[in-house]
Scaffold this motif. Structure first.
Motif, PDB file in Angstrom:
ATOM      1  N   VAL A  20       0.375  -1.321   0.017  1.00  0.00           N
ATOM      2  CA  VAL A  20       0.102   0.147   0.175  1.00  0.00           C
ATOM      3  C   VAL A  20       0.963   1.134  -0.070  1.00  0.00           C
ATOM      4  N   ASN A  21       2.151   1.201   0.895  1.00  0.00           N
ATOM      5  CA  ASN A  21       3.001   1.948   1.242  1.00  0.00           C
ATOM      6  C   ASN A  21       3.107   2.532  -0.661  1.00  0.00           C
ATOM      7  N   GLU A  22       4.167   1.588  -1.185  1.00  0.00           N
ATOM      8  CA  GLU A  22       4.616   1.579  -2.230  1.00  0.00           C
ATOM      9  C   GLU A  22       3.827   2.435  -3.378  1.00  0.00           C
ATOM     10  N   ALA A  23       2.191   1.588  -3.122  1.00  0.00           N
ATOM     11  CA  ALA A  23       1.675   2.530  -4.488  1.00  0.00           C
ATOM     12  C   ALA A  23       1.005   4.096  -3.967  1.00  0.00           C
ATOM     13  N   TYR A  24       1.557   3.896  -2.942  1.00  0.00           N
ATOM     14  CA  TYR A  24       0.774   5.512  -2.379  1.00  0.00           C
ATOM     15  C   TYR A  24       2.304   6.548  -3.402  1.00  0.00           C
ATOM     16  N   TYR A  25       3.371   6.173  -2.883  1.00  0.00           N
ATOM     17  CA  TYR A  25       4.601   7.174  -3.258  1.00  0.00           C
ATOM     18  C   TYR A  25       4.460   6.691  -5.291  1.00  0.00           C
ATOM     19  N   THR A  26       3.864   5.638  -5.895  1.00  0.00           N
ATOM     20  CA  THR A  26       3.538   5.936  -7.495  1.00  0.00           C
ATOM     21  C   THR A  26       2.462   6.904  -7.187  1.00  0.00           C
ATOM     22  N   PHE A  27       1.141   6.751  -6.547  1.00  0.00           N
ATOM     23  CA  PHE A  27       0.048   7.862  -7.079  1.00  0.00           C
ATOM     24  C   PHE A  27       0.425   9.110  -6.800  1.00  0.00           C
ATOM     25  N   GLY A  28       0.989   9.671  -5.639  1.00  0.00           N
ATOM     26  CA  GLY A  28       2.019  11.116  -5.093  1.00  0.00           C
ATOM     27  C   GLY A  28       2.516  11.491  -6.063  1.00  0.00           C
ATOM     28  N   ASP A  29       3.589  10.415  -7.069  1.00  0.00           N
ATOM     29  CA  ASP A  29       4.592  11.117  -8.188  1.00  0.00           C
ATOM     30  C   ASP A  29       3.821  11.172  -9.197  1.00  0.00           C
ATOM     31  N   GLY A  30       2.555  11.353  -9.175  1.00  0.00           N
ATOM     32  CA  GLY A  30       1.677  10.748 -10.160  1.00  0.00           C
ATOM     33  C   GLY A  30       2.310  10.305 -11.368  1.00  0.00           C
ATOM     34  N   ILE A  31       2.605   9.082 -11.643  1.00  0.00           N
ATOM     35  CA  ILE A  31       2.978   8.357 -12.315  1.00  0.00           C
ATOM     36  C   ILE A  31       1.250   7.311 -12.996  1.00  0.00           C
ATOM     37  N   SER A  32       0.414   7.180 -11.888  1.00  0.00           N
ATOM     38  CA  SER A  32      -0.483   6.442 -12.648  1.00  0.00           C
ATOM     39  C   SER A  32      -1.885   6.843 -11.592  1.00  0.00           C
ATOM     40  N   SER A  33      -2.731   7.105 -12.052  1.00  0.00           N
ATOM     41  CA  SER A  33      -4.099   6.751 -10.733  1.00  0.00           C
ATOM     42  C   SER A  33      -3.914   5.238  -9.720  1.00  0.00           C
ATOM     43  N   LYS A  34      -5.063   6.118  -8.762  1.00  0.00           N
ATOM     44  CA  LYS A  34      -5.588   4.821  -7.702  1.00  0.00           C
ATOM     45  C   LYS A  34      -5.684   3.763  -8.474  1.00  0.00           C
ATOM     46  N   GLN A  35      -6.753   3.765  -9.519  1.00  0.00           N
ATOM     47  CA  GLN A  35      -7.901   2.481  -9.982  1.00  0.00           C
ATOM     48  C   GLN A  35      -7.192   1.967 -11.272  1.00  0.00           C
ATOM     49  N   GLU A  36      -6.096   2.266 -12.355  1.00  0.00           N
ATOM     50  CA  GLU A  36      -5.103   1.475 -12.777  1.00  0.00           C
ATOM     51  C   GLU A  36      -4.058   0.701 -11.843  1.00  0.00           C
ATOM     52  N   ILE A  37      -3.774   1.994 -10.626  1.00  0.00           N
ATOM     53  CA  ILE A  37      -2.535   0.626 -10.203  1.00  0.00           C
ATOM     54  C   ILE A  37      -3.198  -0.474  -9.092  1.00  0.00           C
TER      55      ILE A  37
END
Length: 213
Positions: free
Chosen positions: A140-157
């Protein structure tokens, strides 16, 4: 066997969905006060929080088989009186219940109670987060890093993780199911000794926003 259980409505449903063997009577309790006042063979506090008043009340049943939903609280002073289990939302649905036993007496309790219930369990090291909660919290934490960097949306992740790993939930779905504050609290404790667990800024900001609502 009579088992007194304090649980949320969703926790109660997870227990029922897991299945109760014949000969087991579940006594549902609506508060800690009712839980410790109930005469039973086994006790479960699936809403446990490690505050002094609650723990002192639970100690009224010291010496009885007592299971507490205590994922992040390794090392509590009274742990020899309780078996810690991972009953985070969704985790009782797994084939094995993850738990920590301290000593031969707790091992005997666990073997007998789970044998009567017809549930399987896996004993794990007495550490914060046990095993699976640590893993899920890191994902979950890594997903939030990815989301926070604007790489992808929550749904896409979420979609990518489910398709790529065959996980039942994506990381943001896990966060919603478990409760983001629970995940944040565990990460916060773990990062005190290992910076790899430092909560992502986007995750931390969401938790802070939730607290100010």
């Amino acid at each position: 066997m009579k088992i007194a259980i304090l649980a949320s409505p969703s926790g109660k449903q997870e227990v029922l969905d897991k299945g109760i063997a014949a000969g087991v009577e579940i006594l549902w309790c609506g508060s800690v006060k009712i839980l410790v006042a109930t005469v039973a063979d086994v006790y479960m506090d699936l809403l446990f929080v490690p505050d002094r008043e609650r723990t002192e009340r639970l100690m009224m049943r010291a010496g009885m088989p007592f299971f507490i939903n205590s994922v992040a609280d390794a090392g509590i002073k009274e742990e020899k009186h309780f078996v810690r289990i991972n009953a985070w939302p969704g985790f009782l649905q797994r084939e094995y219940v993850e738990l920590v036993v301290n000593g031969d007496e707790q091992e005997r309790w666990t073997r007998e109670v789970f044998g009567v219930l017809g549930w399987k369990y896996q004993a794990v090291p007495n550490i914060q987060g046990m095993i699976s909660a640590r893993i899920v919290s890191c994902i979950v934490n890594e997903a939030y890093y990815t989301f926070g960097d604007g790489i992808s949306s929550k749904q896409e992740i979420d979609t990518a993780m489910k398709l790529g790993t065959s996980y039942p939930y994506g990381p943001f779905e896990w966060a919603e199911k478990i409760g983001l504050e629970k995940i944040y609290s565990l990460l916060w404790e773990l990062q005190k000794t290992d910076e790899r667990y430092k909560p992502a800024p986007a995750l931390e900001n969401e938790v802070l926003a939730m607290k100010t609502q």
